[in-house]
Design an enzyme around this catalytic site. Structure first.
Site, PDB file in Angstrom:
ATOM      1  N   LYS A 150       0.844  -1.197   0.000  1.00 37.17           N
ATOM      2  CA  LYS A 150       0.000   0.000   0.000  1.00 37.17           C
ATOM      3  C   LYS A 150       0.881   1.249   0.000  1.00 37.17           C
ATOM      4  O   LYS A 150       1.541   1.558   0.985  1.00 37.17           O
ATOM      5  CB  LYS A 150      -0.916   0.056   1.221  1.00 37.17           C
ATOM      6  CG  LYS A 150      -1.954   1.173   1.049  1.00 37.17           C
ATOM      7  CD  LYS A 150      -2.695   1.519   2.315  1.00 37.17           C
ATOM      8  CE  LYS A 150      -2.069   2.662   3.071  1.00 37.17           C
ATOM      9  NZ  LYS A 150      -2.060   3.944   2.373  1.00 37.17           N
ATOM     10  N   GLU A 194       9.967   0.713  10.554  1.00 33.93           N
ATOM     11  CA  GLU A 194      10.988   1.767  10.424  1.00 33.93           C
ATOM     12  C   GLU A 194      10.240   3.068  10.687  1.00 33.93           C
ATOM     13  O   GLU A 194       9.410   3.486   9.880  1.00 33.93           O
ATOM     14  CB  GLU A 194      11.614   1.712   9.031  1.00 33.93           C
ATOM     15  CG  GLU A 194      12.930   2.451   8.950  1.00 33.93           C
ATOM     16  CD  GLU A 194      12.741   3.878   8.526  1.00 33.93           C
ATOM     17  OE1 GLU A 194      12.658   4.747   9.431  1.00 33.93           O
ATOM     18  OE2 GLU A 194      12.685   4.131   7.316  1.00 33.93           O
ATOM     19  N   CYS A 232      13.089  10.650   7.913  1.00 32.09           N
ATOM     20  CA  CYS A 232      12.978  10.055   9.249  1.00 32.09           C
ATOM     21  C   CYS A 232      14.250  10.260  10.069  1.00 32.09           C
ATOM     22  O   CYS A 232      14.197  10.389  11.283  1.00 32.09           O
ATOM     23  CB  CYS A 232      12.644   8.573   9.128  1.00 32.09           C
ATOM     24  SG  CYS A 232      13.729   7.696   8.006  1.00 32.09           S
ATOM     25  N   GLU A 245       9.198  15.124  16.414  1.00 32.43           N
ATOM     26  CA  GLU A 245       9.599  15.036  15.012  1.00 32.43           C
ATOM     27  C   GLU A 245       8.783  16.053  14.217  1.00 32.43           C
ATOM     28  O   GLU A 245       7.566  15.910  14.073  1.00 32.43           O
ATOM     29  CB  GLU A 245       9.328  13.614  14.494  1.00 32.43           C
ATOM     30  CG  GLU A 245       9.811  13.425  13.082  1.00 32.43           C
ATOM     31  CD  GLU A 245       9.650  11.987  12.595  1.00 32.43           C
ATOM     32  OE1 GLU A 245       8.551  11.434  12.741  1.00 32.43           O
ATOM     33  OE2 GLU A 245      10.623  11.439  12.057  1.00 32.43           O
TER      34      GLU A 245
HETATM   35  P1  NDP Z   1       1.422   7.449   8.859  1.00 33.43           P
HETATM   36  O1  NDP Z   1       2.222   6.622   9.780  1.00 33.43           O
HETATM   37  O2  NDP Z   1      -0.027   7.645   9.194  1.00 33.43           O
HETATM   38  O3  NDP Z   1       1.469   6.890   7.354  1.00 33.43           O
HETATM   39  C1  NDP Z   1       2.328   5.908   6.849  1.00 33.43           C
HETATM   40  C2  NDP Z   1       1.534   4.860   6.079  1.00 33.43           C
HETATM   41  O4  NDP Z   1       0.673   4.134   6.963  1.00 33.43           O
HETATM   42  C3  NDP Z   1       0.622   5.415   5.007  1.00 33.43           C
HETATM   43  O5  NDP Z   1       0.615   4.543   3.897  1.00 33.43           O
HETATM   44  C4  NDP Z   1      -0.709   5.423   5.722  1.00 33.43           C
HETATM   45  O6  NDP Z   1      -1.828   5.492   4.890  1.00 33.43           O
HETATM   46  C5  NDP Z   1      -0.667   4.118   6.469  1.00 33.43           C
HETATM   47  N1  NDP Z   1      -1.598   3.990   7.576  1.00 33.43           N
HETATM   48  C6  NDP Z   1      -2.211   4.974   8.290  1.00 33.43           C
HETATM   49  N2  NDP Z   1      -2.974   4.440   9.271  1.00 33.43           N
HETATM   50  C7  NDP Z   1      -2.844   3.084   9.189  1.00 33.43           C
HETATM   51  C8  NDP Z   1      -3.359   1.978   9.929  1.00 33.43           C
HETATM   52  N3  NDP Z   1      -4.181   2.142  10.976  1.00 33.43           N
HETATM   53  N4  NDP Z   1      -3.013   0.729   9.563  1.00 33.43           N
HETATM   54  C9  NDP Z   1      -2.161   0.532   8.532  1.00 33.43           C
HETATM   55  N5  NDP Z   1      -1.656   1.536   7.789  1.00 33.43           N
HETATM   56  C10 NDP Z   1      -1.968   2.797   8.116  1.00 33.43           C
HETATM   57  O7  NDP Z   1       2.126   8.864   8.729  1.00 33.43           O
HETATM   58  P2  NDP Z   1       1.537  10.234   8.164  1.00 33.43           P
HETATM   59  O8  NDP Z   1       1.588  10.194   6.697  1.00 33.43           O
HETATM   60  O9  NDP Z   1       0.204  10.532   8.782  1.00 33.43           O
HETATM   61  O10 NDP Z   1       2.595  11.266   8.732  1.00 33.43           O
HETATM   62  C11 NDP Z   1       2.538  11.640  10.110  1.00 33.43           C
HETATM   63  C12 NDP Z   1       3.927  11.814  10.676  1.00 33.43           C
HETATM   64  O11 NDP Z   1       4.605  10.572  10.669  1.00 33.43           O
HETATM   65  C13 NDP Z   1       4.830  12.735   9.877  1.00 33.43           C
HETATM   66  O12 NDP Z   1       4.603  14.077  10.173  1.00 33.43           O
HETATM   67  C14 NDP Z   1       6.169  12.267  10.312  1.00 33.43           C
HETATM   68  O13 NDP Z   1       6.480  12.846  11.554  1.00 33.43           O
HETATM   69  C15 NDP Z   1       5.982  10.770  10.487  1.00 33.43           C
HETATM   70  N6  NDP Z   1       6.426  10.005   9.288  1.00 33.43           N
HETATM   71  C16 NDP Z   1       7.568   9.276   9.380  1.00 33.43           C
HETATM   72  C17 NDP Z   1       8.044   8.620   8.263  1.00 33.43           C
HETATM   73  C18 NDP Z   1       9.306   7.835   8.302  1.00 33.43           C
HETATM   74  O14 NDP Z   1       9.980   7.742   7.290  1.00 33.43           O
HETATM   75  N7  NDP Z   1       9.635   7.188   9.394  1.00 33.43           N
HETATM   76  C19 NDP Z   1       7.371   8.699   6.969  1.00 33.43           C
HETATM   77  C20 NDP Z   1       6.144   9.430   6.992  1.00 33.43           C
HETATM   78  C21 NDP Z   1       5.710  10.061   8.128  1.00 33.43           C
HETATM   79  P3  NDP Z   1      -2.306   6.953   4.383  1.00 33.43           P
HETATM   80  O15 NDP Z   1      -1.508   7.174   3.180  1.00 33.43           O
HETATM   81  O16 NDP Z   1      -3.728   6.877   4.127  1.00 33.43           O
HETATM   82  O17 NDP Z   1      -2.039   7.901   5.521  1.00 33.43           O
END
Ligand code: NDP
Length: 494
Positions: free
Chosen positions: A191, A265, A299, A396
């Site tokens: 996804k 991660e 990240c 973060e």
């Molecule tokens: P999320 O953790 O919500 O999103 C990451 C992925 O998880 C997306 O594909 C998201 O779908 C999916 N997802 C969301 N909820 C669920 C669930 N309950 N079960 C399974 N999958 C799920 O991060 P956000 O995009 O909301 O970003 C929020 C914060 O997270 C950022 O501001 C940053 O601080 C951090 N972040 C960290 C990252 C890293 O590289 N470690 C990368 C991205 C964000 P959908 O696309 O619909 O949200």
């Protein structure tokens, strides 16, 4: 691999949008009930395309296709070396379509075209080639046990993998997931993030062209609920997730009833430590890129910049000047160094932190506001006089916001460097070799870069201590989480 200038316009990039349907069992199709969502160009806030939105029924179909491919048919029978050949062919196809993919990534994510083309895509291709080479080198072991028995351990694919990736490096995160999973013989239901689904769909198309049999690589765009269906599905064996720690906590709880294998991660608040004896030019550059790369949406961003007292003021002056000169604007311009943040939500979150920094008493030396009036652009922002207890020093931010803090001695900087619930990465800048080692060993982080920052390589494992994750991606270690050991004992007297 060569780097090159790319002449692309948003209009040309739009012409590369080919697939917006779900990829299930080797075929592109609409989502159940025809449900769709819009993906937005963060530089203009305009809709790029309407994309199929995977529902529970679609997840069921994709998992079924992945299970079938895992257990029957061409993939299940394929020799490991031929799996590697599929990965090599995919890498070749990515290279052939590198300009198109870079343009699509920039359109959907907003990162500067030079970064997509010359940083992200070459790394993606390298990751696929690296794991292609591993496919036929996942070896087992023999074990001397008591009695006249022959015992050996096979490393079998862990099974159907649910792989949930974020929007900050859409293609790179796909390669970190598919590379080891496919080398190990697993199948995937992937996804992409709702903000950036386009490149994963195109790579899904290229994976079919590369010869991956139907059902091996399924791509299901959608929102969090799509991810949740994947996580809860009883026929998914493992979930690999990159994103926020709070989502990982939810995934852990949703995966508990089926006891899935989990790797995470997650984020960080990484200390980047500059000792007074460092090469100042290199350290300034490393601190600058270590924070601003990818609009700060990284990240492992070096978002707590700890600078030794005697060089603090000069360091601040240099970084403030460099931040003021940073070129923010159209991500399709070759000149641009910083594009927009990925969406309104991230933009608002970062602006809230900037305001909090100001009201909590940090000094904003440059930036601190929106750039322009269209698109999610934020000016590179530098704060000094930052205390460890301020929200900008603890949370973060995931944006172009630099916090510079001063320290006096080694023990203090180690204590403060480790004073976070995260533990993803850290940077150390010094010419003193023994101090470099002592610092690297004392910091609780999955990766420590010495006199460099953001040095990624397909062969170097990456992952976090503490709340920054579990398990490792990249390198040989990533293969472990995509295989399940099986002990076979044969009675030699039988
Ligand atoms: P999320 O953790 O919500 O999103 C990451 C992925 O998880 C997306 O594909 C998201 O779908 C999916 N997802 C969301 N909820 C669920 C669930 N309950 N079960 C399974 N999958 C799920 O991060 P956000 O995009 O909301 O970003 C929020 C914060 O997270 C950022 O501001 C940053 O601080 C951090 N972040 C960290 C990252 C890293 O590289 N470690 C990368 C991205 C964000 P959908 O696309 O619909 O949200």
């Amino acid at each position: 691999m060569s780097t090159s200038a790319v002449a692309t316009t948003p209009e040309q990039a739009l012409s590369h949008v080919r697939q917006t349907q779900l990829l299930i069992g080797g075929e592109f199709r609409d989502a159940a009930g025809g449900k769709t969502f819009d993906t937005i160009n963060p530089a203009t806030e305009e809709t790029i395309a309407s994309v199929a939105y995977a529902q529970q029924e679609d997840v069921d179909a994709a998992v079924k296709a992945a299970r079938r491919a895992l257990e029957r048919g061409d993939w299940a029978k394929m020799d490991a070396r031929d799996r590697g050949a599929c990965l090599y062919r995919l890498a070749d196809l990515l290279e052939k379509h590198i300009d198109e993919l870079a343009a699509l990534e920039t359109l959907d994510n907003g990162k500067p075209i030079g970064e997509s083309r010359n940083v992200d895509l070459p790394l993606v291709i390298d990751v696929f080639r690296y794991y292609a080479g591993w496919a036929d080198k996942i070896e087992g072991d023999t074990v001397p046990i008591r009695g006249n028995f022959f015992t050996y351990i096979r490393r079998e694919p862990v099974g159907v993998c649910g792989q949930i990736i974020p929007w900050n490096f859409p293609l790179l995160m796909l390669s970190w997931k598919w590379g080891p999973a496919l080398a190990a013989g697993c199948t995937s239901v992937l996804k992409p993030a709702e903000q950036t689904p386009l490149t994963a769909l195109r790579v899904g198309e290229l994976a079919l062209e590369a010869g991956f049999p139907p059902g091996v690589t399924n791509v299901l765009p959608g929102y969090g609920d799509t991810g949740e269906h994947i996580v809860k599905h009883p026929d998914v064996d493992k979930v690999a997730f990159t994103g926020e720690y709070k989502t990982a906590q939810q995934i852990m709880s949703d995966a508990a009833p089926t006891l899935k294998r989990l790797t995470f991660e997650l984020g960080g608040k990484s200390p980047n430590i500059i000792f007074a004896d460092a090469d100042l030019d290199a350290a300034t550059q490393g601190a600058f890129i270590g924070l601003y790369l990818n609009q700060g949406q990284v990240c492992c961003a070096g978002s707590r910049l700890l600078v030794e007292d005697s060089i603090h003021d000069e360091f601040v002056d240099r970084l403030t000047q460099m931040s003021e000169n940073r070129k923010v604007g159209d991500p399709f311009s070759e000149e641009t160094e910083q594009g927009p943040q990925v969406d309104q939500q991230q933009f608002d979150k970062i602006m809230r932190y900037i305001e909090a920094g100001k009201t909590e008493g940090a000094q904003c030396l440059t930036g601190g506001g929106r750039d322009g009036n269209r698109g999610y652009f934020i000016r590179p922002t530098v704060f000094t006089n930052v205390r460890d207890d301020m929200s900008i020093a603890r949370d973060e931010i995931f944006g172009p916001v630099m916090n510079i803090m001063r320290f006096k001695d080694f023990d203090e900087v180690i204590q403060r460097g480790n004073d976070t619930f995260y533990g993803l990465a850290a940077g150390v800048w010094t010419r003193d070799l023994s101090k470099a080692h002592r610092t690297a060993h004392a910091l609780r982080a999955g990766t420590v870069w010495v006199n460099c920052y953001d040095k990624f390589d397909a062969a170097a494992p990456f992952g976090g201590h503490k709340m920054s994750g579990q398990g490792r991606e990249l390198g040989q270690l990533a293969l472990e989480s995509y295989t399940e050991p099986k002990t076979v004992t044969i009675n030699l007297d039988g």
